[in-house]
Design an enzyme around this catalytic site. Structure first.
Site, PDB file in Angstrom:
ATOM      1  N   LYS A 133      -8.412  -0.735   6.307  1.00  0.00           N
ATOM      2  CA  LYS A 133      -8.685  -1.273   4.969  1.00  0.00           C
ATOM      3  C   LYS A 133      -7.760  -2.454   4.653  1.00  0.00           C
ATOM      4  O   LYS A 133      -8.184  -3.442   4.054  1.00  0.00           O
ATOM      5  CB  LYS A 133      -8.528  -0.170   3.918  1.00  0.00           C
ATOM      6  CG  LYS A 133      -9.709   0.808   3.964  1.00  0.00           C
ATOM      7  CD  LYS A 133      -9.526   1.984   3.026  1.00  0.00           C
ATOM      8  CE  LYS A 133      -8.597   3.015   3.614  1.00  0.00           C
ATOM      9  NZ  LYS A 133      -8.901   4.408   3.323  1.00  0.00           N
ATOM     10  N   SER A 143      -7.147   4.617   9.493  1.00  0.00           N
ATOM     11  CA  SER A 143      -7.900   4.599   8.236  1.00  0.00           C
ATOM     12  C   SER A 143      -7.248   3.643   7.239  1.00  0.00           C
ATOM     13  O   SER A 143      -7.897   2.759   6.663  1.00  0.00           O
ATOM     14  CB  SER A 143      -7.956   6.033   7.674  1.00  0.00           C
ATOM     15  OG  SER A 143      -8.416   6.047   6.349  1.00  0.00           O
ATOM     16  N   HIS A 183       0.836  -1.200   0.000  1.00  0.00           N
ATOM     17  CA  HIS A 183       0.000   0.000   0.000  1.00  0.00           C
ATOM     18  C   HIS A 183       0.868   1.246   0.000  1.00  0.00           C
ATOM     19  O   HIS A 183       1.821   1.350   0.756  1.00  0.00           O
ATOM     20  CB  HIS A 183      -0.890   0.008   1.237  1.00  0.00           C
ATOM     21  CG  HIS A 183      -1.792   1.200   1.291  1.00  0.00           C
ATOM     22  ND1 HIS A 183      -3.013   1.241   0.668  1.00  0.00           N
ATOM     23  CD2 HIS A 183      -1.622   2.418   1.869  1.00  0.00           C
ATOM     24  CE1 HIS A 183      -3.572   2.426   0.868  1.00  0.00           C
ATOM     25  NE2 HIS A 183      -2.751   3.153   1.594  1.00  0.00           N
ATOM     26  N   ARG A 192     -13.886  13.725   7.793  1.00  0.00           N
ATOM     27  CA  ARG A 192     -12.598  14.372   8.098  1.00  0.00           C
ATOM     28  C   ARG A 192     -12.211  15.333   6.990  1.00  0.00           C
ATOM     29  O   ARG A 192     -11.648  16.408   7.243  1.00  0.00           O
ATOM     30  CB  ARG A 192     -11.506  13.309   8.270  1.00  0.00           C
ATOM     31  CG  ARG A 192     -11.618  12.534   9.576  1.00  0.00           C
ATOM     32  CD  ARG A 192     -10.759  11.277   9.527  1.00  0.00           C
ATOM     33  NE  ARG A 192      -9.378  11.564   9.205  1.00  0.00           N
ATOM     34  CZ  ARG A 192      -8.556  10.734   8.545  1.00  0.00           C
ATOM     35  NH1 ARG A 192      -8.979   9.563   8.160  1.00  0.00           N
ATOM     36  NH2 ARG A 192      -7.322  11.089   8.292  1.00  0.00           N
ATOM     37  N   ASP A 197     -14.834   3.652   7.907  1.00  0.00           N
ATOM     38  CA  ASP A 197     -13.747   4.507   7.412  1.00  0.00           C
ATOM     39  C   ASP A 197     -14.233   5.380   6.262  1.00  0.00           C
ATOM     40  O   ASP A 197     -13.874   6.555   6.158  1.00  0.00           O
ATOM     41  CB  ASP A 197     -12.557   3.659   6.955  1.00  0.00           C
ATOM     42  CG  ASP A 197     -11.499   4.526   6.278  1.00  0.00           C
ATOM     43  OD1 ASP A 197     -10.937   5.394   6.967  1.00  0.00           O
ATOM     44  OD2 ASP A 197     -11.271   4.365   5.065  1.00  0.00           O
TER      45      ASP A 197
END
Ligand code: URA
Ligand code: CA
Length: 432
Positions: A187, A183, A82, A168, A161
């Site tokens: 995921k 967050s 990621h 946010r 999220d």
């Protein structure tokens, strides 16, 4: 339990329990806690922070707020990768097939981009016919068969999220280390991989502007991952200038193909080798990083990485002939050079400015509803540290409109030319 008491507790910098955090996330997901209370809570976290334990509880509560992908039907250690987001970040397109060609299963769920950061799914969509919305059973079957599949996030992955991130975004509470860490990690946890390799970006084009901030985020994410039973590590890499030369969806697919052919940009290739070696090591496919790097390089040299990309595209119903004929990808109508106003050394490419210029051409979205033009974008011809001559093309604008004065105006503020400059450090640190 009352939400108002928990907001006050956080405001007073007291530590919340797992049950309290779960109450907040469950209530927010089912709508019994309204946006205005959740905004106040996010602001309290923004100012007082969270302990690592609180952040881990928040992560698991959000991961459990929706579907959790069970990848246990896939043999072997599943490794996910990621990136915290950058400009021209084409690594997943290269790494997913390259790592899979080494025999390690890559079951990747990717997102779309927003703002000046592009998403992997948007890039794959530039390949005609490519399908990224597969039923989970087919996704798992493909990974078992071919070792690789890249799909979009399913509709009900981490709904907490999704809601909180949107909140946010409009309440000035994105830039909070525990909120960003939970967050992202929620995921990754819900997506089911056994091991997670994080690419934490720093610089003008990233959330984190300094190595110290990035290190704090990286440490927190690594600790959350480990606490939740996933082998997690983070590479901190440079995002002051865009990665590679291409920014834009079809242009980045071409760049990924070139990289798998061993003809890619030096920085993109290097980052892929660094991250890929970490993925192979985390999957226990090699004994050390050097061995991992050599294995990846051999798969570039012998064409197996590219063959895997071709197989992945075919398996997901895309037109794999684009690999031999990249000109079949969407091409913009106008190619407009942007010239260096003076001679010297390129000292800066401000990644977010270049990314915004690409977005103005239609390569990215300003709002979730915007549609993307796969053909458009920017191709750099020089990187920081390169010598440039007045009148040389610094980059080419690929546009589907003849007038790009607004883009040129943006780009005028996106670079610096000086007498001396050095190529920046690409890899700052690895946090394990
Ligand atoms: N990316 C995410 O998924 N969440 C954040 O909060 C920031 C970046
Ligand atoms: Ca790129």
């Amino acid at each position: 339990m009352r939400m108002v008491d928990l907001i006050t507790k956080k405001q007073n910098n007291d530590e919340l329990t797992e049950a309290e955090i779960r109450f907040i996330i469950e209530g927010y997901t089912d709508g019994s806690i309204p946006d205005y209370q959740m905004s106040a809570f996010a602001m309290a976290v923004y100012f007082t922070g969270m302990t690592h334990e609180e952040a881990a509880y928040l992560t698991i509560a959000m991961a459990e707020s929706g579907d959790q992908i069970d990848l246990s039907a896939i043999e072997g250690i599943k490794v996910d990768k990621h990136s915290t987001g950058g400009v021209g970040d084409t690594t997943t397109l290269v790494l997913a097939p390259l790592v899979a060609s080494c025999g390690v299963p890559v079951a990747k769920m990717s997102g779309r981009g927003l703002g000046h950061t592009g998403g992997t799914i948007d890039k794959l969509e530039a390949i005609p016919g490519f399908e990224y919305e597969l039923p989970i059973e087919e996704f798992i079957e493909l990974v078992n068969k071919n070792k690789v599949a890249v799909v979009g996030q399913t509709g009900n992955l981490t709904p907490a999220d999704k809601k909180l991130y949107a909140l946010r975004d409009v309440t000035g509470t994105v830039q909070s280390t525990p909120l960003i860490a939970s967050s992202i990690m929620s995921k990754k946890i819900a997506a089911g991989a056994d091991a997670i390799v994080l690419d934490v970006k720093i610089g003008a084009g990233a959330f984190m502007k300094t190595v110290e901030e990035a290190e704090e985020l990286a440490h927190l994410m690594v600790e959350i991952g480990q606490q939740l039973g996933r082998k997690t590590l983070a590479v901190i890499s440079d995002m002051n200038q865009p990665l590679g030369y291409a920014i834009g969806n079809a242009l980045e697919v071409k760049e990924a193909i070139a990289t798998l052919q061993g003809k890619g940009p030096a920085d993109l290739t290097e980052l892929c080798l660094v991250l890929g070696a970490q993925m192979l090591l985390a999957a226990q496919a090699v004994d050390n990083l050097e061995e991992g790097r050599q294995l990846l390089q051999s798969k570039i040299d012998n064409g197996e990485g590219l063959a895997k990309f071709r197989q992945m595209i075919e398996a997901q119903h895309g037109d794999a002939s684009v690999i031999d004929h990249p000109e079949k990808l969407a091409q913009a109508q106008y190619q407009i050079p942007f010239e260096a106003p003076e001679s010297g050394v390129l000292a800066n490419w401000v990644a977010n400015q270049v990314g915004e210029a690409a977005m103005m051409l239609g390569a990215g979205r300003e709002t979730l509803e915007d549609t993307i033009d796969p053909a458009v974008g920017i191709v750099l011809h020089a990187k920081v540290g390169d010598k440039v001559e007045q009148g040389d093309a610094l980059l080419t604008i690929h546009a589907n409109r003849p007038n790009v004065d607004d883009v040129i105006e943006k780009l005028n503020h996106a670079f610096e030319i000086k007498d001396h400059a050095q190529a920046p450090t690409l890899i700052h640190k690895v946090i394990t």
